[in-house]
Structures are given as structure tokens and as C-alpha cells.
Design an enzyme around this catalytic site. Structure first.
Site, PDB file in Angstrom:
ATOM      1  N   ASP A   1      73.055  25.777  84.648  1.00  0.00           N
ATOM      2  CA  ASP A   1      73.653  26.270  83.562  1.00  0.00           C
ATOM      3  C   ASP A   1      73.389  27.884  83.449  1.00  0.00           C
ATOM      4  OD1 ASP A   1      70.667  25.870  82.923  1.00  0.00           O
ATOM      5  OD2 ASP A   1      71.358  26.248  80.789  1.00  0.00           O
TER       6      ASP A   1
ATOM      7  N   GLU B   1      68.911  24.693  80.574  1.00  0.00           N
ATOM      8  CA  GLU B   1      67.687  25.390  80.675  1.00  0.00           C
ATOM      9  C   GLU B   1      67.893  26.633  79.388  1.00  0.00           C
ATOM     10  OE1 GLU B   1      64.940  28.973  81.041  1.00  0.00           O
ATOM     11  OE2 GLU B   1      67.112  29.043  81.407  1.00  0.00           O
TER      12      GLU B   1
END
Length: 451
Positions: free
Chosen positions: A89, A151
Site C-alpha cells: 500500500d 502499513e
């Protein structure tokens, strides 16, 4: 095997796959399409499978993007197991007008590519892939590969590893969410500052009152808040809150010129605080006002302000408990009472820092490996940023050595417009990680393979 020539032969394919992955807008923040996050997950799985990884699982946790978990069995019972970590991500692109090219259209720059998330952290996902390809899917150690998808926003995964320790059991970890202090300067990050957030609020009047008729006696909430905030630092700009840990920093750091350029400090404006840059950035506390609720200048009325509040971001020494540090900040603010006015202070999120033990065989192997990857002597540095999962993984595998290095570099503009990665840094990271597996496997066997 000549790792350098092997990796060089893989670079065209690795950079092509990096561009494929970086073209997916895998932002896991609320309000962004979840389908794009899943698409990035699926591409990571596809790439791992094509690199020869047979055991791949999808971990699903509440309100969390899917996590890629994969295993490569050790080649023999005496080989160690290394956990490789990264995340697919990315941060939101921010103001797209500040980008020189569309943030999710990977665009050539001198020596590399520009795109959101291409350095943080998709370059490091591809570095893991490069290591697998270099070894034909059969590295000299066992591997556990963890590529998460949330994250940047935070998720339930941060606290998950200690609840499933067998899954994350290993002898060493490579946390590839870091990189070199500067391009070509091999760097092992050995410390991460902890983080906490505090909201401070002042309410003095039921509603705003005319500043001409009431100003001078009616307590101005914004003035009280500003005075409280000013008391967080001394006249030099050093944090003035008792109980926050600060030590000298003896590792590598930026030069002041590099830092001024990286931080875009305006000409003639002095840096804040005293002591070395490493001490101010990594082994000492920092308090930043990251949000302020107060009337805007445009359209402001001539009135005494009845209420104001601010959100503070606190960064603390890697070994200080962030909750303890937040308590110290809350206590300081509550005892301040500007003009005798009571402040309402509340804590929110807190995440621990991390300090690595650097004297074991994995660190010795890593120093040799980074020297091979970049052709220079590696240095130790720290980061003011936080990676909460590191502590979760360290709790799950308490005897494993934790190494932080990768393909990012201090000048890559991560979290900022025009993020870029250099191919030379990606190449160095692949060689270094592959060399680490080789060196660590040999050292582990020489020590008798004891865990």
C-alpha cells in the site's frame, strides 16, 4: 554464483514489474477504492508465484487489507529462516498539482522512475522478488515473506504477530521499509523513534464577543492556547518537557546542508534546537503542532475567540515508552495553566519505537552484504518515523535479529510530491539482500545451526 552479474541480468524485468505495481493506486486510506488495494495484493501474489514460491496464503484480519504470507522451506535442517517484510500500500498522492507527472503513471527520471509509492515501499517488495529470482526460487535460507497492505494507515496487523508466534518464528528479519541515508551510502537503520499524539483544548467563553468591547479582560482562548504551545520549547527550540529522554547520537547523519535541502528550509531561517542533527532527529524528542482549530485569517471577525484546540505529534527516543512520554507531555500542559486558564488535554494513539541489537551474526553478515551491494562501508543510522509492526514481529520472534535496510534513500521524496526511486538503489538492495542470505546461512551453519 556471481550475484552482481546475475542481478544485472534481472534488472530490466524487475524495473518493468516495479512499474506495473506502482501503476496501481493502492491507497488503503478510507475513501479510496478497496478494489485497487486488492489488485495490488493479487499482483504481488502472482509475482511471487512466478518466482517459484509455492506456499502462499492470504491473511484477512478485521478492517485490514489482505496480507500476503508466503514460505520457502529451508534447503536443509541446518539452514536458518529469514523473514522478509514489505508493504504494497502507499500514501495518498496529496495535491496532484505539485506532481511533475501523474502520481500513478510511473515516469522516467534521471536514473530511475517517479510515482507515488514507488520507493515506499514497492521498490522493496520488488527487491524481495529480485532475490527470489536471483536464486531461482531456492535461496540458501528458509524464508517467510510478509507483504502487508495497510502499513501507511495502520491496522489490526500491527498487533497480530504476537498472537500467532509460530507463523512468524525466524532467526533473522529483513524489514525492507527503509533505505540509505543518501544514494550509494549503504545504511543499516538501527533505531526508530516512538510516537504519540495529544489533543489540547481551551474553552473560555460561551461564544465569541466583540474584541473592542471585551478584549483586554475577556480571556482569549486562542491566546491561551498559543502561550501553552510556546511553553513546550525553550528559547533555543529544544523540547522543554521534563521526563522526555534525550541522548547523544554517535551514528551517521545528514550534513546541515543536506538536511536544509531535504526539509526545504527557507534561506536565512535557522534550524530548530541545539546539539547534533542525529540527536535532534533520532535520539531526542520532537513535538510538532500538526493541527490547529482556530478562525481562518480570511474573513476573520473582530472578536475574542471562545475556544481553540491543537493536535500535537510527539516523537520519542527509541527506548522510551511512548505512553510514559505522552503522560509527561499531558502533565506539562495541564500544569501550565496559561493566564490561570485550565487546559483540557487528551491522549490518542501511541506506538513504540525500536532499537536493534547490532552485535550478532546477522548484523555481521549484513555489513558484509551491504558492502557488496553498494561497494562502500555501511553505516548505522536511525529514523524519526515509526513502523509499529516491527515491535509486533520482535515480540513474536524475540530472539531474531532485526535488520532494516532497502531500496529507498533519504532523497527519494517518500510521502511527498514527486516520489522517485533510483535503479542503482534497487540494484544495490537486491544484491545486498541476496548476499545477506548467503553470508548469514554460512555463519549460521558455522555456528552449528543452533537457534
Amino acid at each position: 554464483m556471481d550475484l552482481t552479474s546475475t542481478v544485472d541480468s534481472l534488472m530490466d524485468g524487475l524495473t518493468a514489474d516495479l512499474a506495473r505495481l506502482a501503476a496501481i493506486p493502492s491507497v488503503a486510506f478510507p475513501g479510496y477504492p478497496r478494489s485497487e488495494v486488492v489488485r495490488a495484493h493479487d499482483l504481488v501474489v502472482e509475482l511471487l508465484r512466478d518466482a517459484g514460491v509455492e506456499h502462499i496464503e492470504r491473511l484477512d484480519l478485521p478492517d485490514t487489507a489482505p496480507i500476503v504470507y508466503a514460505e520457502v522451506p529451508p534447503p536443509d535442517p541446518d539452514a536458518p529462516t529469514v523473514l522478509l517484510y514489505g508493504h504494497y500500500d502507499v500514501q495518498p498522492p496529496g495535491d496532484e498539482s505539485l506532481w511533475l507527472s501523474p502520481p500513478f503513471e510511473p515516469t522516467p527520471v534521471e536514473g530511475g522512475l517517479r510515482a507515488r509509492g514507488i520507493a515506499d515501499d514497492k521498490s522493496n517488495v520488488i527487491a524481495h522478488l529480485g532475490v527470489l529470482r536471483a536464486y531461482g526460487g531456492r535461496p540458501p535460507t528458509g524464508l517467510k515473506i510478509v507483504i502487508e497492505g495497510q502499513e501507511e494507515y495502520g491496522s489490526a496487523f500491527d498487533d497480530y504477530p504476537p498472537t500467532d508466534p509460530e507463523r512468524f518464528a525466524c532467526d533473522a528479519m529483513v524489514i525492507a521499509d527503509m533505505g540509505n541515508l543518501r544514494p550509494g551510502n549503504p545504511t543499516l537503520t538501527t533505531g526508530l523513534r516512538g510516537v504519540a499524539e495529544v489533543v489540547v483544548e481551551v474553552r473560555t467563553l460561551a461564544e465569541a464577543r466583540h474584541s473592542g468591547a471585551y478584549g483586554g479582560a475577556a480571556p482569549d482562548a486562542l491566546l491561551a492556547l498559543v502561550r501553552a504551545l510556546a511553553g513546550l520549547h525553550d528559547e533555543h527550540g529544544d523540547v522543554a518537557v521534563a521526563g522526555l529522554r534525550r541522548e547523544e547520537w554517535d551514528g551517521a547523519s545528514y550534513t546541515e546542508r543536506e538536511f536544509r535541502e531535504l526539509a526545504t528550509v527557507a534561506d536565512g531561517v535557522p534550524l530548530t534546537g541545539t546539539g547534533s542533527l542525529g540527536e535532534r532527529l533520532w535520539s531526542g524528542p520532537a513535538i510538532t503542532v500538526i493541527g490547529l482549530d482556530a478562525p481562518a485569517v480570511e474573513g476573520a471577525a473582530s472578536a475574542v475567540i471562545p475556544s481553540a484546540r491543537a493536535k500535537l505529534n510527539l516523537r520519542v527516543h527509541p527506548r522510551q515508552d511512548p505512553r510514559e512520554a505522552a503522560d509527561a507531555l499531558v502533565r506539562h500542559l495541564r500544569e501550565n495553566r496559561p493566564y490561570g486558564i485550565e487546559l483540557t488535554v487528551t491522549r490518542s494513539d501511541a506506538g513504540p519505537g525500536f532499537e536493534a541489537a547490532t552485535g550478532g551474526p546477522a548484523y555481521r553478515a549484513a555489513r558484509t552484504a551491504l558492502r557488496e551491494g553498494w561497494g562502500a562501508e555501511p553505516e548505522f543510522a536511525a529514523s524519526g518515523g515509526s513502523i509499529p509492526l516491527v515491535n509486533g514481529l520482535a515480540k513474536a520472534a524475540p530472539h531474531a535479529e532485526v535488520l532494516l535496510f532497502g531500496a529507498q534513500d533519504g532523497m527519494c521524496n517518500l510521502h511527498a510530491p514527486n516520489e522517485r526511486v533510483l535503479f542503482s538503489e534497487l540494484r544495490g538492495a537486491v544484491i545486498a539482500e541476496a548476499a545477506f542470505l548467503r553470508e548469514y546461512a554460512a555463519a549460521f551453519r558455522a555456528a552449528g545451526g543452533a537457534r
